[in-house]
Design an enzyme around this catalytic site. Sequence first.
Site, PDB file in Angstrom:
ATOM      1  N   LYS A 122       0.833  -1.210   0.000  1.00  0.00           N
ATOM      2  CA  LYS A 122       0.000   0.000   0.000  1.00  0.00           C
ATOM      3  C   LYS A 122       0.865   1.256   0.000  1.00  0.00           C
TER       4      LYS A 122
ATOM      5  N   HIS B 174     -23.705  15.462   1.014  1.00  0.00           N
ATOM      6  CA  HIS B 174     -23.466  15.871  -0.371  1.00  0.00           C
ATOM      7  C   HIS B 174     -22.408  16.969  -0.411  1.00  0.00           C
TER       8      HIS B 174
ATOM      9  N   GLY C   3       8.094 -21.987  17.024  1.00  0.00           N
ATOM     10  CA  GLY C   3       7.179 -22.715  17.907  1.00  0.00           C
ATOM     11  C   GLY C   3       6.712 -23.998  17.255  1.00  0.00           C
TER      12      GLY C   3
ATOM     13  N   ALA D 271      -5.953 -10.284   5.641  1.00  0.00           N
ATOM     14  CA  ALA D 271      -5.510  -9.907   6.979  1.00  0.00           C
ATOM     15  C   ALA D 271      -6.704  -9.682   7.924  1.00  0.00           C
TER      16      ALA D 271
ATOM     17  N   ARG E 193      -1.195 -18.227  -2.860  1.00  0.00           N
ATOM     18  CA  ARG E 193      -0.361 -18.575  -1.718  1.00  0.00           C
ATOM     19  C   ARG E 193      -0.857 -19.882  -1.129  1.00  0.00           C
TER      20      ARG E 193
ATOM     21  N   VAL F 278      -4.843 -10.591  -7.241  1.00  0.00           N
ATOM     22  CA  VAL F 278      -4.726  -9.356  -6.479  1.00  0.00           C
ATOM     23  C   VAL F 278      -3.286  -8.833  -6.493  1.00  0.00           C
ATOM     24  N   ILE F 279      -2.322  -9.718  -6.273  1.00  0.00           N
ATOM     25  CA  ILE F 279      -0.923  -9.279  -6.235  1.00  0.00           C
ATOM     26  C   ILE F 279      -0.473  -8.831  -7.619  1.00  0.00           C
TER      27      ILE F 279
ATOM     28  N   GLU G  52      -2.198 -14.595 -17.506  1.00  0.00           N
ATOM     29  CA  GLU G  52      -3.203 -15.197 -16.628  1.00  0.00           C
ATOM     30  C   GLU G  52      -3.708 -16.495 -17.268  1.00  0.00           C
TER      31      GLU G  52
ATOM     32  N   GLY H 183       0.018 -14.479 -13.315  1.00  0.00           N
ATOM     33  CA  GLY H 183      -1.134 -14.417 -12.413  1.00  0.00           C
ATOM     34  C   GLY H 183      -1.719 -13.018 -12.373  1.00  0.00           C
TER      35      GLY H 183
HETATM   36  P1  FAD Z   1       1.200 -14.262   8.221  1.00  0.00           P
HETATM   37  O1  FAD Z   1       0.995 -12.810   8.049  1.00  0.00           O
HETATM   38  O2  FAD Z   1       1.814 -15.036   7.134  1.00  0.00           O
HETATM   39  O3  FAD Z   1       1.975 -14.464   9.584  1.00  0.00           O
HETATM   40  C1  FAD Z   1       2.383 -15.694  10.044  1.00  0.00           C
HETATM   41  C2  FAD Z   1       3.587 -15.494  10.948  1.00  0.00           C
HETATM   42  O4  FAD Z   1       3.854 -16.709  11.621  1.00  0.00           O
HETATM   43  C3  FAD Z   1       4.859 -15.141  10.188  1.00  0.00           C
HETATM   44  O5  FAD Z   1       5.519 -14.081  10.836  1.00  0.00           O
HETATM   45  C4  FAD Z   1       5.678 -16.413  10.256  1.00  0.00           C
HETATM   46  O6  FAD Z   1       7.085 -16.164  10.250  1.00  0.00           O
HETATM   47  C5  FAD Z   1       5.237 -16.955  11.605  1.00  0.00           C
HETATM   48  N1  FAD Z   1       5.420 -18.405  11.778  1.00  0.00           N
HETATM   49  C6  FAD Z   1       4.996 -19.399  10.953  1.00  0.00           C
HETATM   50  N2  FAD Z   1       5.272 -20.601  11.484  1.00  0.00           N
HETATM   51  C7  FAD Z   1       5.883 -20.365  12.671  1.00  0.00           C
HETATM   52  C8  FAD Z   1       6.408 -21.205  13.683  1.00  0.00           C
HETATM   53  N3  FAD Z   1       6.312 -22.544  13.599  1.00  0.00           N
HETATM   54  N4  FAD Z   1       6.977 -20.628  14.754  1.00  0.00           N
HETATM   55  C9  FAD Z   1       7.051 -19.270  14.855  1.00  0.00           C
HETATM   56  N5  FAD Z   1       6.564 -18.432  13.932  1.00  0.00           N
HETATM   57  C10 FAD Z   1       5.978 -18.971  12.855  1.00  0.00           C
HETATM   58  N6  FAD Z   1      -4.427  -8.941   2.879  1.00  0.00           N
HETATM   59  C11 FAD Z   1      -5.309  -7.954   3.094  1.00  0.00           C
HETATM   60  O7  FAD Z   1      -6.297  -8.161   3.817  1.00  0.00           O
HETATM   61  N7  FAD Z   1      -5.137  -6.700   2.557  1.00  0.00           N
HETATM   62  C12 FAD Z   1      -4.085  -6.422   1.769  1.00  0.00           C
HETATM   63  O8  FAD Z   1      -3.952  -5.293   1.296  1.00  0.00           O
HETATM   64  C13 FAD Z   1      -3.147  -7.444   1.499  1.00  0.00           C
HETATM   65  N8  FAD Z   1      -2.076  -7.201   0.715  1.00  0.00           N
HETATM   66  C14 FAD Z   1      -1.167  -8.195   0.509  1.00  0.00           C
HETATM   67  C15 FAD Z   1      -0.086  -7.936  -0.333  1.00  0.00           C
HETATM   68  C16 FAD Z   1       0.852  -8.912  -0.577  1.00  0.00           C
HETATM   69  C17 FAD Z   1       2.026  -8.616  -1.482  1.00  0.00           C
HETATM   70  C18 FAD Z   1       0.723 -10.181   0.054  1.00  0.00           C
HETATM   71  C19 FAD Z   1       1.760 -11.252  -0.152  1.00  0.00           C
HETATM   72  C20 FAD Z   1      -0.352 -10.459   0.879  1.00  0.00           C
HETATM   73  C21 FAD Z   1      -1.317  -9.467   1.098  1.00  0.00           C
HETATM   74  N9  FAD Z   1      -2.435  -9.699   1.891  1.00  0.00           N
HETATM   75  C22 FAD Z   1      -3.353  -8.715   2.090  1.00  0.00           C
HETATM   76  C23 FAD Z   1      -2.653 -11.003   2.543  1.00  0.00           C
HETATM   77  C24 FAD Z   1      -2.206 -10.907   4.005  1.00  0.00           C
HETATM   78  O9  FAD Z   1      -0.853 -10.535   4.051  1.00  0.00           O
HETATM   79  C25 FAD Z   1      -2.425 -12.247   4.688  1.00  0.00           C
HETATM   80  O10 FAD Z   1      -3.773 -12.632   4.553  1.00  0.00           O
HETATM   81  C26 FAD Z   1      -2.090 -12.140   6.164  1.00  0.00           C
HETATM   82  O11 FAD Z   1      -0.759 -11.726   6.369  1.00  0.00           O
HETATM   83  C27 FAD Z   1      -2.317 -13.477   6.876  1.00  0.00           C
HETATM   84  O12 FAD Z   1      -2.067 -13.312   8.223  1.00  0.00           O
HETATM   85  P2  FAD Z   1      -1.579 -14.529   9.135  1.00  0.00           P
HETATM   86  O13 FAD Z   1      -1.335 -13.958  10.475  1.00  0.00           O
HETATM   87  O14 FAD Z   1      -2.520 -15.656   8.990  1.00  0.00           O
HETATM   88  O15 FAD Z   1      -0.212 -15.028   8.490  1.00  0.00           O
HETATM   89  P1  NAD Z   2      -4.769 -14.761  -6.306  1.00  0.00           P
HETATM   90  O1  NAD Z   2      -5.442 -16.015  -5.966  1.00  0.00           O
HETATM   91  O2  NAD Z   2      -5.433 -13.470  -6.015  1.00  0.00           O
HETATM   92  O3  NAD Z   2      -4.467 -14.722  -7.882  1.00  0.00           O
HETATM   93  C1  NAD Z   2      -3.704 -15.693  -8.518  1.00  0.00           C
HETATM   94  C2  NAD Z   2      -3.998 -15.621 -10.008  1.00  0.00           C
HETATM   95  O4  NAD Z   2      -3.069 -16.445 -10.683  1.00  0.00           O
HETATM   96  C3  NAD Z   2      -5.385 -16.121 -10.369  1.00  0.00           C
HETATM   97  O5  NAD Z   2      -6.006 -15.228 -11.258  1.00  0.00           O
HETATM   98  C4  NAD Z   2      -5.110 -17.472 -11.015  1.00  0.00           C
HETATM   99  O6  NAD Z   2      -6.079 -17.830 -11.975  1.00  0.00           O
HETATM  100  C5  NAD Z   2      -3.754 -17.233 -11.644  1.00  0.00           C
HETATM  101  N1  NAD Z   2      -2.958 -18.428 -11.861  1.00  0.00           N
HETATM  102  C6  NAD Z   2      -2.870 -19.535 -11.076  1.00  0.00           C
HETATM  103  N2  NAD Z   2      -1.996 -20.411 -11.626  1.00  0.00           N
HETATM  104  C7  NAD Z   2      -1.513 -19.834 -12.752  1.00  0.00           C
HETATM  105  C8  NAD Z   2      -0.565 -20.226 -13.736  1.00  0.00           C
HETATM  106  N3  NAD Z   2       0.073 -21.394 -13.663  1.00  0.00           N
HETATM  107  N4  NAD Z   2      -0.312 -19.387 -14.777  1.00  0.00           N
HETATM  108  C9  NAD Z   2      -0.939 -18.190 -14.855  1.00  0.00           C
HETATM  109  N5  NAD Z   2      -1.856 -17.769 -13.953  1.00  0.00           N
HETATM  110  C10 NAD Z   2      -2.121 -18.584 -12.907  1.00  0.00           C
HETATM  111  O7  NAD Z   2      -3.322 -14.851  -5.642  1.00  0.00           O
HETATM  112  P2  NAD Z   2      -2.194 -13.762  -5.456  1.00  0.00           P
HETATM  113  O8  NAD Z   2      -2.444 -12.585  -6.310  1.00  0.00           O
HETATM  114  O9  NAD Z   2      -0.913 -14.496  -5.563  1.00  0.00           O
HETATM  115  O10 NAD Z   2      -2.398 -13.342  -3.951  1.00  0.00           O
HETATM  116  C11 NAD Z   2      -2.269 -14.313  -2.891  1.00  0.00           C
HETATM  117  C12 NAD Z   2      -3.186 -14.026  -1.768  1.00  0.00           C
HETATM  118  O11 NAD Z   2      -2.825 -12.827  -1.111  1.00  0.00           O
HETATM  119  C13 NAD Z   2      -4.606 -13.893  -2.239  1.00  0.00           C
HETATM  120  O12 NAD Z   2      -5.382 -14.843  -1.567  1.00  0.00           O
HETATM  121  C14 NAD Z   2      -5.033 -12.532  -1.844  1.00  0.00           C
HETATM  122  O13 NAD Z   2      -6.276 -12.530  -1.228  1.00  0.00           O
HETATM  123  C15 NAD Z   2      -3.978 -12.054  -0.869  1.00  0.00           C
HETATM  124  N6  NAD Z   2      -3.730 -10.661  -1.199  1.00  0.00           N
HETATM  125  C16 NAD Z   2      -4.682  -9.747  -0.878  1.00  0.00           C
HETATM  126  C17 NAD Z   2      -4.524  -8.433  -1.226  1.00  0.00           C
HETATM  127  C18 NAD Z   2      -5.596  -7.466  -0.896  1.00  0.00           C
HETATM  128  O14 NAD Z   2      -6.450  -7.792  -0.089  1.00  0.00           O
HETATM  129  N7  NAD Z   2      -5.616  -6.285  -1.486  1.00  0.00           N
HETATM  130  C19 NAD Z   2      -3.393  -8.021  -1.900  1.00  0.00           C
HETATM  131  C20 NAD Z   2      -2.448  -8.980  -2.236  1.00  0.00           C
HETATM  132  C21 NAD Z   2      -2.623 -10.290  -1.865  1.00  0.00           C
END
Ligand code: FAD
Ligand code: NAD
Length: 477
Positions: A60, A453, A123, A329, A281, A192-193, A212, A189
Amino acid sequence: MADLDSFDVVVIGGGPAGYPAALRAAQNGLKVACIDEWKNRDGSGTFGGTCLNAGCIPSKALLESTELLHRAQHEFAAHGLNTQVTVDLAAMQRRRASIVKTMTGGILALFKAAGVVPLRGHGRLLQPGRVEYTADDGSVRTLVSKDVVLASGSVPTALRSAPFDGVAIIDSWSALELDAIPKRLGVIGAGVIGLELGSVWRRLGSEVVVLEALPDFLAIADSQLAKEALRQFRKLGLDIRLGARVSAAEVKDGAVAVTYSDASAADQTLTVDKLIVAIGRRPFTEGLLAPGSGVELDPRGFIIVDEQCRTGAARVWAVGDCVRGPMLAHKGKEEGVMVADLIAGRYGEVNYAAVPSVIYTAPEIAWVGATEQQVKASGRAYKVGVFPFAASGRARAMEATAGFVKLIAAADDDAILGVHIIGPLAGELVAEAVLAMEYSASAEDLQRTIHAHPTLSEGLHEAALAADKRAIDSINR
Ligand code: FAD
Ligand code: NAD
């Protein structure tokens, strides 16, 4: 057993699912520890997980910076503002890193204030009530805890035909930390990412091609919204190629040659300087569960839980990306809070039907509830109201007239079934729709609610009116 090793709740994972669970459990008067092993590229350890370190927050930050750039280059003139903007990528990246540092440091401050014990390291659930903790210095202790919350998150899915090498073929984390603007960027892909990071680097000047696999763009979204989104992303200059199957990626002389097929031809080649693989993911549970822990995984690797995030093992819970449901998140946060309240004997619930989705591009995309195609498939009679931002005075003032608000309501009882927004600040606007659905508001309830408004939120008001062909500020169709 030393007092230091005995807790009411141990949370494994300090991301947006784990750290709120720890904080709420402490607020509930319980003795809590939170273990996290996250390591940054410089070797430092922080709490906050993927979201704060490598996901939501840094993405962001860059989306905001590059949207400003884009507006300066393409919108300022319309306001009568003439300016020459240059990009200092190093400064932009320093800002991104500093926001992350502040936010992750904030978690430690919150832990301290609430009395949560932060434990850096790994852990592992040995059995219900027992967690093995390996500290960053290698020392190992067994913690006793009445309840254990697993919040181990997720990691990027790798693609066999284009394996990550961390330099040319990269994941989203590396794509957020690039120190030079790639001339040619490939993204596998269009999820979202792909769309968020594709937008960031496109606005910075990269030529971006997105491959895609599916023939439909944003298949998870309402198809009317997806159609408009595709138009807008192509206008930005993202070259989105649908139905593209990648069969190989070869790194040579610092460039990546990607071989793919689509409906137009087999074995096409795309050559790029960086290739981001963003195909989803997968849950991360490596080293988390000792044999016999009693916790089970489904065939896709997710920890199996019930509606209230209980695993099959007594007093072991799991939340966030490591369990079923959208990998978001805010979904993980609500699960963490729910579990911490249930542990304390309080009420806790997550309404999975009202989890908003937001894509932070420009125009922004956000929705909650069912898409029109889902409602149609359900067989329920429905009505649709659409309000275009082109008819909004506020959107005009903002020079942000692309997109619309679409509301779908049941024909019989007027219940709001879904709201889909593409346009300025859609992620903020959707909050009203989420609240309306949480409170079981009808379309008429929204119609009768006064909206200031001129605001963008009038768009939702007008969409609700349009569902009954009573819109005031746009033509009823
Ligand atoms: P994580 O955030 O993955 O946290 C898990 C933590 O556990 C990590 O720190 C890891 O190191 C730790 N861990 C794992 N196993 C162990 C262990 N055995 N012992 C100790 N520590 C451990 N979501 C949104 O809602 N809005 C967004 O704008 C958004 N943008 C994103 C952009 C990107 C580029 C990416 C990759 C993801 C985005 N997401 C977004 C998705 C969001 O990041 C995840 O849904 C969220 O982080 C999941 O939270 P979590 O706590 O389940 O896992
Ligand atoms: P995603 O599931 O949003 O999108 C993956 C895309 O890749 C899909 O359109 C799928 O059809 C395509 N795909 C899958 N296999 C493929 C292949 N072999 N070749 C070409 N295309 C293929 O996953 P992401 O963008 O990697 O994001 C991962 C997760 O992180 C998502 O679940 C998303 O919710 C979360 N995320 C959330 C936000 C947000 O909330 N703004 C931002 C980033 C990530």
